[in-house]
Design a protein around this motif. Structure first.
Motif, PDB file in Angstrom:
ATOM      1  N   VAL A  80       0.836  -1.203   0.000  1.00 18.28           N
ATOM      2  CA  VAL A  80       0.000   0.000   0.000  1.00 18.28           C
ATOM      3  C   VAL A  80       0.871   1.253   0.000  1.00 18.28           C
ATOM      4  O   VAL A  80       0.607   2.210  -0.737  1.00 18.28           O
ATOM      5  CB  VAL A  80      -0.951  -0.008   1.214  1.00 18.28           C
ATOM      6  N   THR A  81       1.934   1.251   0.799  1.00 18.17           N
ATOM      7  CA  THR A  81       2.828   2.405   0.844  1.00 18.17           C
ATOM      8  C   THR A  81       3.494   2.640  -0.508  1.00 18.17           C
ATOM      9  O   THR A  81       3.554   3.779  -0.996  1.00 18.17           O
ATOM     10  CB  THR A  81       3.906   2.211   1.926  1.00 18.17           C
ATOM     11  N   GLY A  82       3.979   1.558  -1.123  1.00 20.90           N
ATOM     12  CA  GLY A  82       4.625   1.694  -2.426  1.00 20.90           C
ATOM     13  C   GLY A  82       3.674   2.236  -3.478  1.00 20.90           C
ATOM     14  O   GLY A  82       4.049   3.105  -4.279  1.00 20.90           O
ATOM     15  N   ALA A  83       2.439   1.743  -3.484  1.00 19.49           N
ATOM     16  CA  ALA A  83       1.461   2.217  -4.467  1.00 19.49           C
ATOM     17  C   ALA A  83       1.115   3.680  -4.228  1.00 19.49           C
ATOM     18  O   ALA A  83       0.961   4.464  -5.170  1.00 19.49           O
ATOM     19  CB  ALA A  83       0.199   1.349  -4.410  1.00 19.49           C
ATOM     20  N   ARG A  84       1.006   4.082  -2.966  1.00 17.86           N
ATOM     21  CA  ARG A  84       0.687   5.478  -2.671  1.00 17.86           C
ATOM     22  C   ARG A  84       1.831   6.406  -3.060  1.00 17.86           C
ATOM     23  O   ARG A  84       1.602   7.526  -3.544  1.00 17.86           O
ATOM     24  CB  ARG A  84       0.356   5.627  -1.185  1.00 17.86           C
ATOM     25  N   ILE A  85       3.070   5.968  -2.857  1.00 16.09           N
ATOM     26  CA  ILE A  85       4.212   6.790  -3.256  1.00 16.09           C
ATOM     27  C   ILE A  85       4.259   6.916  -4.776  1.00 16.09           C
ATOM     28  O   ILE A  85       4.513   7.998  -5.313  1.00 16.09           O
ATOM     29  CB  ILE A  85       5.521   6.186  -2.707  1.00 16.09           C
ATOM     30  N   ALA A  86       4.007   5.803  -5.490  1.00 18.52           N
ATOM     31  CA  ALA A  86       3.986   5.863  -6.957  1.00 18.52           C
ATOM     32  C   ALA A  86       2.868   6.779  -7.439  1.00 18.52           C
ATOM     33  O   ALA A  86       3.043   7.525  -8.408  1.00 18.52           O
ATOM     34  CB  ALA A  86       3.801   4.460  -7.532  1.00 18.52           C
ATOM     35  N   ARG A  87       1.732   6.752  -6.755  1.00 14.96           N
ATOM     36  CA  ARG A  87       0.615   7.621  -7.119  1.00 14.96           C
ATOM     37  C   ARG A  87       0.978   9.085  -6.904  1.00 14.96           C
ATOM     38  O   ARG A  87       0.610   9.960  -7.707  1.00 14.96           O
ATOM     39  CB  ARG A  87      -0.614   7.254  -6.282  1.00 14.96           C
ATOM     40  N   ALA A  88       1.726   9.368  -5.845  1.00 20.07           N
ATOM     41  CA  ALA A  88       2.070  10.749  -5.523  1.00 20.07           C
ATOM     42  C   ALA A  88       3.254  11.270  -6.327  1.00 20.07           C
ATOM     43  O   ALA A  88       3.264  12.427  -6.751  1.00 20.07           O
ATOM     44  CB  ALA A  88       2.374  10.874  -4.027  1.00 20.07           C
ATOM     45  N   TRP A  89       4.253  10.421  -6.567  1.00 17.58           N
ATOM     46  CA  TRP A  89       5.508  10.892  -7.137  1.00 17.58           C
ATOM     47  C   TRP A  89       5.828  10.311  -8.507  1.00 17.58           C
ATOM     48  O   TRP A  89       6.868  10.635  -9.099  1.00 17.58           O
ATOM     49  CB  TRP A  89       6.665  10.585  -6.187  1.00 17.58           C
ATOM     50  N   GLY A  90       4.991   9.438  -9.029  1.00 18.97           N
ATOM     51  CA  GLY A  90       5.281   8.803 -10.311  1.00 18.97           C
ATOM     52  C   GLY A  90       4.793   9.622 -11.491  1.00 18.97           C
ATOM     53  O   GLY A  90       4.269  10.727 -11.354  1.00 18.97           O
ATOM     54  N   GLY A  91       4.985   9.056 -12.698  1.00 14.95           N
ATOM     55  CA  GLY A  91       4.479   9.689 -13.905  1.00 14.95           C
ATOM     56  C   GLY A  91       2.962   9.681 -13.916  1.00 14.95           C
ATOM     57  O   GLY A  91       2.317   9.037 -13.075  1.00 14.95           O
ATOM     58  N   ALA A  92       2.387  10.386 -14.891  1.00 11.26           N
ATOM     59  CA  ALA A  92       0.930  10.472 -14.961  1.00 11.26           C
ATOM     60  C   ALA A  92       0.307   9.096 -15.150  1.00 11.26           C
ATOM     61  O   ALA A  92      -0.641   8.721 -14.459  1.00 11.26           O
ATOM     62  CB  ALA A  92       0.525  11.410 -16.099  1.00 11.26           C
ATOM     63  N   THR A  93       0.850   8.319 -16.084  1.00 13.96           N
ATOM     64  CA  THR A  93       0.345   6.960 -16.313  1.00 13.96           C
ATOM     65  C   THR A  93       0.627   6.074 -15.113  1.00 13.96           C
ATOM     66  O   THR A  93      -0.219   5.271 -14.694  1.00 13.96           O
ATOM     67  CB  THR A  93       0.997   6.362 -17.567  1.00 13.96           C
ATOM     68  N   MET A  94       1.809   6.235 -14.536  1.00  8.01           N
ATOM     69  CA  MET A  94       2.192   5.459 -13.361  1.00  8.01           C
ATOM     70  C   MET A  94       1.256   5.735 -12.192  1.00  8.01           C
ATOM     71  O   MET A  94       0.856   4.817 -11.448  1.00  8.01           O
ATOM     72  CB  MET A  94       3.633   5.801 -12.981  1.00  8.01           C
ATOM     73  N   ALA A  95       0.880   6.994 -12.018  1.00  7.70           N
ATOM     74  CA  ALA A  95      -0.012   7.368 -10.918  1.00  7.70           C
ATOM     75  C   ALA A  95      -1.388   6.729 -11.091  1.00  7.70           C
ATOM     76  O   ALA A  95      -1.982   6.226 -10.126  1.00  7.70           O
ATOM     77  CB  ALA A  95      -0.138   8.888 -10.839  1.00  7.70           C
ATOM     78  N   ARG A  96      -1.903   6.755 -12.331  1.00  8.91           N
ATOM     79  CA  ARG A  96      -3.208   6.119 -12.581  1.00  8.91           C
ATOM     80  C   ARG A  96      -3.132   4.621 -12.343  1.00  8.91           C
ATOM     81  O   ARG A  96      -4.053   4.016 -11.777  1.00  8.91           O
ATOM     82  CB  ARG A  96      -3.663   6.417 -14.008  1.00  8.91           C
ATOM     83  N   ALA A  97      -2.027   3.997 -12.773  1.00  6.52           N
ATOM     84  CA  ALA A  97      -1.857   2.554 -12.571  1.00  6.52           C
ATOM     85  C   ALA A  97      -1.771   2.223 -11.082  1.00  6.52           C
ATOM     86  O   ALA A  97      -2.294   1.200 -10.630  1.00  6.52           O
ATOM     87  CB  ALA A  97      -0.609   2.062 -13.304  1.00  6.52           C
ATOM     88  N   ALA A  98      -1.103   3.082 -10.306  1.00  8.91           N
ATOM     89  CA  ALA A  98      -1.003   2.856  -8.867  1.00  8.91           C
ATOM     90  C   ALA A  98      -2.381   2.922  -8.211  1.00  8.91           C
ATOM     91  O   ALA A  98      -2.699   2.135  -7.316  1.00  8.91           O
ATOM     92  CB  ALA A  98      -0.071   3.890  -8.236  1.00  8.91           C
ATOM     93  N   GLU A  99      -3.206   3.864  -8.664  1.00 12.18           N
ATOM     94  CA  GLU A  99      -4.571   3.973  -8.134  1.00 12.18           C
ATOM     95  C   GLU A  99      -5.371   2.711  -8.440  1.00 12.18           C
ATOM     96  O   GLU A  99      -6.070   2.171  -7.567  1.00 12.18           O
ATOM     97  CB  GLU A  99      -5.265   5.188  -8.746  1.00 12.18           C
TER      98      GLU A  99
END
Length: 233
Positions: A80-99
Protein backbone atom coordinates in the motif's frame (compact mmCIF):
# COMPACT_ATOMS: atom_id res chain seq x y z
CA UNK A 1 0.10 -8.07 -21.83
CA UNK A 2 2.41 -10.34 -19.87
CA UNK A 3 1.70 -14.05 -20.16
CA UNK A 4 1.03 -14.34 -16.40
CA UNK A 5 -1.58 -11.59 -16.68
CA UNK A 6 -3.14 -13.30 -19.71
CA UNK A 7 -3.45 -16.63 -17.87
CA UNK A 8 -5.13 -14.82 -14.99
CA UNK A 9 -7.57 -13.15 -17.40
CA UNK A 10 -8.42 -16.49 -19.05
CA UNK A 11 -9.37 -17.91 -15.66
CA UNK A 12 -11.44 -14.82 -14.94
CA UNK A 13 -13.37 -15.28 -18.20
CA UNK A 14 -14.04 -18.95 -17.44
CA UNK A 15 -15.15 -18.46 -13.83
CA UNK A 16 -18.66 -19.50 -12.81
CA UNK A 17 -19.05 -22.31 -15.35
CA UNK A 18 -19.34 -20.02 -18.39
CA UNK A 19 -18.50 -21.82 -21.63
CA UNK A 20 -16.30 -19.62 -23.81
CA UNK A 21 -14.70 -20.27 -27.18
CA UNK A 22 -11.01 -19.79 -27.89
CA UNK A 23 -11.95 -17.23 -30.54
CA UNK A 24 -13.88 -15.14 -28.00
CA UNK A 25 -10.99 -15.30 -25.55
CA UNK A 26 -8.52 -14.40 -28.30
CA UNK A 27 -10.59 -11.38 -29.32
CA UNK A 28 -10.95 -10.22 -25.72
CA UNK A 29 -7.23 -10.57 -24.97
CA UNK A 30 -6.01 -9.44 -28.42
CA UNK A 31 -4.00 -12.57 -29.19
CA UNK A 32 -4.38 -15.44 -31.65
CA UNK A 33 -6.59 -18.50 -30.96
CA UNK A 34 -3.43 -20.60 -31.18
CA UNK A 35 -2.01 -18.67 -28.22
CA UNK A 36 -5.23 -19.35 -26.27
CA UNK A 37 -5.06 -23.08 -27.07
CA UNK A 38 -1.50 -23.18 -25.75
CA UNK A 39 -2.34 -21.19 -22.63
CA UNK A 40 -5.35 -23.36 -21.78
CA UNK A 41 -3.28 -26.53 -22.27
CA UNK A 42 -0.71 -25.14 -19.82
CA UNK A 43 -3.42 -24.23 -17.30
CA UNK A 44 -4.91 -27.71 -17.52
CA UNK A 45 -1.46 -29.24 -17.04
CA UNK A 46 -1.06 -27.31 -13.78
CA UNK A 47 -4.34 -28.68 -12.44
CA UNK A 48 -6.84 -25.96 -13.27
CA UNK A 49 -10.10 -27.92 -13.91
CA UNK A 50 -10.87 -26.70 -17.44
CA UNK A 51 -12.70 -28.96 -19.87
CA UNK A 52 -13.61 -28.57 -23.53
CA UNK A 53 -11.99 -28.63 -26.93
CA UNK A 54 -11.26 -26.50 -29.97
CA UNK A 55 -14.42 -25.48 -31.84
CA UNK A 56 -16.68 -26.36 -28.93
CA UNK A 57 -15.51 -24.01 -26.20
CA UNK A 58 -14.03 -24.29 -22.75
CA UNK A 59 -15.54 -24.25 -19.29
CA UNK A 60 -14.10 -24.32 -15.77
CA UNK A 61 -15.73 -26.40 -13.09
CA UNK A 62 -18.11 -24.44 -10.88
CA UNK A 63 -16.75 -23.75 -7.44
CA UNK A 64 -13.14 -23.50 -8.56
CA UNK A 65 -11.63 -20.09 -8.01
CA UNK A 66 -8.31 -18.44 -7.50
CA UNK A 67 -7.40 -18.58 -3.80
CA UNK A 68 -7.39 -15.19 -2.09
CA UNK A 69 -4.03 -13.45 -1.90
CA UNK A 70 -2.40 -14.00 1.45
CA UNK A 71 -0.01 -11.36 2.72
CA UNK A 72 1.49 -10.65 6.12
CA UNK A 73 0.66 -7.30 7.68
CA UNK A 74 4.16 -6.01 6.88
CA UNK A 75 3.72 -7.04 3.24
CA UNK A 76 0.37 -5.24 3.06
CA UNK A 77 1.93 -2.09 4.51
CA UNK A 78 4.76 -2.27 1.97
CA UNK A 79 2.39 -2.79 -0.98
CA UNK A 80 0.00 0.00 0.00
CA UNK A 81 2.83 2.41 0.84
CA UNK A 82 4.63 1.69 -2.43
CA UNK A 83 1.46 2.22 -4.47
CA UNK A 84 0.69 5.48 -2.67
CA UNK A 85 4.21 6.79 -3.26
CA UNK A 86 3.99 5.86 -6.96
CA UNK A 87 0.61 7.62 -7.12
CA UNK A 88 2.07 10.75 -5.52
CA UNK A 89 5.51 10.89 -7.14
CA UNK A 90 5.28 8.80 -10.31
CA UNK A 91 4.48 9.69 -13.91
CA UNK A 92 0.93 10.47 -14.96
CA UNK A 93 0.35 6.96 -16.31
CA UNK A 94 2.19 5.46 -13.36
CA UNK A 95 -0.01 7.37 -10.92
CA UNK A 96 -3.21 6.12 -12.58
CA UNK A 97 -1.86 2.55 -12.57
CA UNK A 98 -1.00 2.86 -8.87
CA UNK A 99 -4.57 3.97 -8.13
CA UNK A 100 -5.93 0.96 -10.05
CA UNK A 101 -3.48 -1.32 -8.25
CA UNK A 102 -4.75 -0.13 -4.87
CA UNK A 103 -8.33 -0.88 -5.95
CA UNK A 104 -7.38 -4.36 -7.21
CA UNK A 105 -5.41 -5.16 -4.06
CA UNK A 106 -8.46 -4.24 -1.96
CA UNK A 107 -10.76 -6.37 -4.14
CA UNK A 108 -8.76 -9.59 -3.93
CA UNK A 109 -7.76 -9.47 -0.28
CA UNK A 110 -9.78 -11.41 2.30
CA UNK A 111 -11.90 -9.18 4.59
CA UNK A 112 -9.39 -9.14 7.48
CA UNK A 113 -6.48 -8.31 5.20
CA UNK A 114 -8.58 -5.68 3.39
CA UNK A 115 -9.25 -4.00 6.71
CA UNK A 116 -5.52 -4.00 7.43
CA UNK A 117 -4.82 -2.37 4.05
CA UNK A 118 -7.42 0.32 4.67
CA UNK A 119 -5.87 0.98 8.10
CA UNK A 120 -2.40 1.78 6.72
CA UNK A 121 -1.79 5.42 7.61
CA UNK A 122 1.28 6.04 5.45
CA UNK A 123 0.75 8.79 2.89
CA UNK A 124 2.81 10.92 0.54
CA UNK A 125 2.31 14.36 -0.97
CA UNK A 126 4.05 15.82 -4.04
CA UNK A 127 3.38 19.58 -4.12
CA UNK A 128 6.46 20.26 -6.29
CA UNK A 129 5.91 17.62 -8.97
CA UNK A 130 4.49 19.33 -12.05
CA UNK A 131 2.42 17.71 -14.76
CA UNK A 132 5.28 18.28 -17.22
CA UNK A 133 7.65 16.25 -15.04
CA UNK A 134 5.05 13.51 -14.62
CA UNK A 135 4.70 13.26 -18.40
CA UNK A 136 8.49 13.19 -18.84
CA UNK A 137 8.71 10.30 -16.38
CA UNK A 138 6.24 8.33 -18.51
CA UNK A 139 8.00 9.31 -21.74
CA UNK A 140 11.44 8.35 -20.46
CA UNK A 141 10.20 5.07 -18.98
CA UNK A 142 8.67 4.18 -22.35
CA UNK A 143 11.87 5.25 -24.10
CA UNK A 144 13.92 2.96 -21.85
CA UNK A 145 11.57 0.06 -22.63
CA UNK A 146 11.70 0.74 -26.40
CA UNK A 147 15.44 1.58 -26.44
CA UNK A 148 14.54 4.83 -28.18
CA UNK A 149 17.15 7.57 -28.59
CA UNK A 150 15.83 10.79 -27.04
CA UNK A 151 16.54 14.41 -27.95
CA UNK A 152 16.74 16.73 -24.94
CA UNK A 153 16.73 20.48 -24.59
CA UNK A 154 18.35 20.89 -21.19
CA UNK A 155 19.32 23.73 -18.86
CA UNK A 156 22.15 23.27 -16.35
CA UNK A 157 22.26 24.69 -12.81
CA UNK A 158 23.27 28.10 -14.19
CA UNK A 159 20.46 28.07 -16.74
CA UNK A 160 22.78 27.51 -19.71
CA UNK A 161 20.93 25.68 -22.51
CA UNK A 162 22.27 22.61 -24.26
CA UNK A 163 20.97 20.10 -26.80
CA UNK A 164 21.67 16.41 -26.28
CA UNK A 165 20.85 13.08 -27.87
CA UNK A 166 20.87 10.34 -25.28
CA UNK A 167 20.26 6.66 -24.77
CA UNK A 168 17.91 6.50 -21.74
CA UNK A 169 19.01 3.79 -19.32
CA UNK A 170 17.24 4.37 -16.02
CA UNK A 171 15.38 6.71 -13.69
CA UNK A 172 16.44 7.60 -10.16
CA UNK A 173 14.20 9.18 -7.57
CA UNK A 174 15.98 11.21 -4.88
CA UNK A 175 13.03 12.00 -2.61
CA UNK A 176 11.93 15.18 -4.39
CA UNK A 177 13.80 15.13 -7.69
CA UNK A 178 13.85 12.60 -10.54
CA UNK A 179 16.98 12.14 -12.65
CA UNK A 180 17.55 10.39 -15.94
CA UNK A 181 20.61 8.16 -16.23
CA UNK A 182 21.67 8.09 -19.86
CA UNK A 183 24.49 7.60 -22.30
CA UNK A 184 25.14 10.98 -23.87
CA UNK A 185 26.05 10.78 -27.55
CA UNK A 186 27.60 14.27 -27.44
CA UNK A 187 29.92 13.60 -24.49
CA UNK A 188 30.32 9.90 -25.34
CA UNK A 189 29.91 9.11 -21.68
CA UNK A 190 27.30 8.53 -18.97
CA UNK A 191 25.40 11.57 -17.76
CA UNK A 192 22.61 12.29 -15.28
CA UNK A 193 19.91 14.84 -16.12
CA UNK A 194 17.43 16.32 -13.68
CA UNK A 195 13.93 15.98 -15.11
CA UNK A 196 12.88 19.38 -13.78
CA UNK A 197 15.59 20.97 -15.97
CA UNK A 198 14.53 19.27 -19.19
CA UNK A 199 12.94 22.05 -21.23
CA UNK A 200 11.75 19.84 -24.09
CA UNK A 201 12.06 16.18 -25.03
CA UNK A 202 11.15 14.02 -28.00
CA UNK A 203 12.21 10.87 -29.77
CA UNK A 204 14.69 11.05 -32.64
CA UNK A 205 13.17 8.02 -34.37
CA UNK A 206 16.38 6.01 -33.86
CA UNK A 207 16.77 3.03 -31.57
CA UNK A 208 19.87 1.70 -29.86
CA UNK A 209 21.03 -1.86 -29.40
CA UNK A 210 22.12 -3.28 -26.04
CA UNK A 211 25.76 -2.41 -25.40
CA UNK A 212 27.52 -3.85 -22.37
CA UNK A 213 29.85 -0.88 -22.09
CA UNK A 214 27.00 1.64 -22.27
CA UNK A 215 24.55 -0.19 -20.02
CA UNK A 216 23.01 0.67 -16.67
CA UNK A 217 25.11 -2.08 -15.12
CA UNK A 218 28.28 -0.44 -16.44
CA UNK A 219 27.11 2.88 -15.00
CA UNK A 220 26.54 1.32 -11.58
CA UNK A 221 29.95 -0.36 -11.69
CA UNK A 222 31.63 2.98 -12.38
CA UNK A 223 29.67 4.73 -9.63
CA UNK A 224 30.68 2.05 -7.16
CA UNK A 225 34.33 2.18 -8.23
CA UNK A 226 34.41 5.97 -7.90
CA UNK A 227 32.42 6.01 -4.66
CA UNK A 228 29.81 8.34 -6.12
CA UNK A 229 26.08 8.41 -5.52
CA UNK A 230 25.02 12.02 -5.24
CA UNK A 231 22.32 13.82 -7.16
CA UNK A 232 23.63 16.03 -9.98
CA UNK A 233 23.61 19.74 -9.19
Amino acid sequence: MRRADRLFEIIQHLRGGRRTTARALADALEVSPRTIYRDIADLMATGVPISGEAGYGYVMEAGHDIPPLMFTRDEIVALVTGARIARAWGGATMARAAEEALIKIAEVLPPDARAQAEAVEVHSMSPGLTQDVRERIDGIEAGICDRAVLRLSYADAAGNPTERQVRPLGLWFWGKVWTLIAWCELREDFRMFRLDRIVAMDRTGARFKPDQGRSLRAFYARMEAEGKGQMPG
